[in-house]
Design a protein around this motif. Structure first.
Motif, PDB file in Angstrom:
ATOM      1  N   THR A   1       0.821  -1.257   0.087  1.00 25.35           N
ATOM      2  CA  THR A   1       0.087   0.021   0.141  1.00 25.35           C
ATOM      3  C   THR A   1       0.740   1.250  -0.206  1.00 25.35           C
ATOM      4  N   LYS A   2       0.337   2.598  -0.270  1.00 21.94           N
ATOM      5  CA  LYS A   2       1.102   3.576  -0.234  1.00 21.94           C
ATOM      6  C   LYS A   2       0.313   4.655   0.948  1.00 21.94           C
ATOM      7  N   ALA A   3      -0.787   3.941   1.522  1.00 21.52           N
ATOM      8  CA  ALA A   3      -1.302   4.525   2.798  1.00 21.52           C
ATOM      9  C   ALA A   3      -0.410   4.331   3.862  1.00 21.52           C
ATOM     10  N   LEU A   4      -0.571   5.210   5.139  1.00 23.05           N
ATOM     11  CA  LEU A   4      -0.051   5.072   6.188  1.00 23.05           C
ATOM     12  C   LEU A   4      -0.582   3.568   6.783  1.00 23.05           C
ATOM     13  N   VAL A   5       0.383   3.052   7.275  1.00 23.53           N
ATOM     14  CA  VAL A   5      -0.040   1.668   8.046  1.00 23.53           C
ATOM     15  C   VAL A   5       0.275   1.752   9.475  1.00 23.53           C
ATOM     16  N   LEU A   6      -0.599   1.606  10.311  1.00 20.24           N
ATOM     17  CA  LEU A   6      -0.311   1.395  11.729  1.00 20.24           C
ATOM     18  C   LEU A   6      -0.559  -0.027  12.131  1.00 20.24           C
ATOM     19  N   ALA A   7       0.569  -0.536  12.791  1.00 19.91           N
ATOM     20  CA  ALA A   7       0.428  -2.108  13.260  1.00 19.91           C
ATOM     21  C   ALA A   7       0.388  -2.113  14.603  1.00 19.91           C
ATOM     22  N   VAL A   8      -0.632  -2.523  15.085  1.00 15.34           N
ATOM     23  CA  VAL A   8      -1.010  -2.780  16.821  1.00 15.34           C
ATOM     24  C   VAL A   8      -0.891  -4.157  17.235  1.00 15.34           C
ATOM     25  N   PRO A   9       0.178  -4.161  17.968  1.00 14.97           N
ATOM     26  CA  PRO A   9       0.257  -5.578  18.525  1.00 14.97           C
ATOM     27  C   PRO A   9      -0.744  -6.064  19.605  1.00 14.97           C
ATOM     28  N   ALA A  10      -1.364  -7.324  19.336  1.00 17.16           N
ATOM     29  CA  ALA A  10      -2.143  -7.706  20.225  1.00 17.16           C
ATOM     30  C   ALA A  10      -2.326  -7.474  21.819  1.00 17.16           C
ATOM     31  N   ASN A  11      -1.219  -7.073  22.360  1.00 18.50           N
ATOM     32  CA  ASN A  11      -1.315  -6.670  23.791  1.00 18.50           C
ATOM     33  C   ASN A  11      -1.017  -5.258  23.942  1.00 18.50           C
ATOM     34  N   SER A  12      -1.126  -4.424  22.810  1.00 19.88           N
ATOM     35  CA  SER A  12      -0.853  -3.009  23.003  1.00 19.88           C
ATOM     36  C   SER A  12      -2.171  -2.315  23.201  1.00 19.88           C
TER      37      SER A  12
END
Length: 288
Positions: free
Chosen positions: A144-155
């Motif tokens: 993708t060209k969009a921003l990606v926010l990867a959020v861990p399961a325990n965050s």
């Protein structure tokens, strides 16, 4: 209005990403699109070499689709109900249900709706099955060209305090643009940015000149944003970053994907798991 795309597959980590997105929506005028991909029937064609292969019946498919749609809407309402801060808030939510492989569908939908950010969950630590499923996040980041926010399961996000942000510098002038974007995005929060340059060897004069150049620029153009600059060294990139994040109570790690200089270090099979699946710190990727 900021457009947020949140893929949900009913896993614990995708539900956590949804909670994260809903919480962030309090700080922004944001619209959230919740996407569920039906991949069950994407490749279930009749196998000519196996006459016993059965094609799924249309009524069964339709019933499964309806059940999933209803389940997702109930799940979203439950998440909102359990978040006291969202009560009496008018949150704009849309639902999308699409067929296909998630990494392809997510990228296509994001492009079509011109999403500003894709918020995705990554799996729990030390869970190989969930890590395999969560690898879709890495595929989307690469596509993708969009921003990606990867959020861990325990965050978990405290919407009143996303205080400390780790910004990983690179060896190009793209850092100036990315840093400005980061400051603009995090403006609703009271943040301190830690701008860090990683080197495998001991810091040299060239590294220091790079840091001094960025510091001088920010002193003139970003006076109202607290920023600390430093260089850190370590043979293992991920271990060094994780240690720094823990020691400085980092709430968000962010970087630019320009020229893949940092992503090459991260999104190799052995390192991806460590960065995405062995830390509870969300990772924000700025695409060039």
């Amino acid at each position: 209005m900021i457009k947020i795309l949140v893929p949900v597959n009913f896993s614990d980590y995708s539900i956590n990403a949804l909670s994260y997105a809903l919480t962030l929506s309090e700080k922004f005028q944001a619209g959230i699109t919740i996407l569920h991909c039906f991949s069950d029937y994407a490749s279930r064609d009749i196998d000519p070499d196996n006459p016993n292969t059965e094609e799924p019946l249309l009524p069964d498919i339709e019933r499964h689709d309806r059940d999933s749609q209803e389940r997702l809407k109930k799940l979203t309402n439950k998440v909102i109900t359990n978040m006291s801060s969202l009560q009496n808030k008018n949150i704009h939510i849309e639902y999308r249900f699409e067929y296909g492989y998630p990494e392809e569908v997510i990228t296509q939908i994001s492009k079509a709706m011109r999403s500003d950010v894709i918020i995705m969950g990554t799996s729990s630590k030390n869970d190989p099955i969930k890590q395999a499923m969560g690898s879709v996040t890495g595929d989307v980041i690469n596509r993708t060209k969009a921003l990606v926010l990867a959020v861990p399961a325990n965050s978990r996000v405290n919407h009143l305090k996303i205080g400390n942000i780790l910004f990983l510098m690179e060896e190009n002038d793209r850092d100036f643009i990315t840093l400005h974007r980061l400051i603009r995005i995090t403006k609703p929060f009271n943040t301190r940015i830690y701008a860090v340059y990683h080197t495998t060897n001991k810091e040299d004069k060239r590294d220091q000149r790079r840091i001094d150049k960025m510091r001088s620029y920010c002193e003139k153009n970003c006076q109202h944003q607290p920023i600390e600059f430093s260089a850190i060294s370590g043979k293992n990139f991920v271990t060094t970053i994780k240690t720094y994040a823990e020691n400085n109570q980092i709430d968000l790690i962010t970087m630019s994907s320009h020229k893949r200089t940092i992503l090459k270090k991260i999104f190799t099979p052995s390192v991806t798991k460590k960065m995405l699946y062995e830390t509870d710190v969300p990772l924000l990727i700025f695409q060039s």
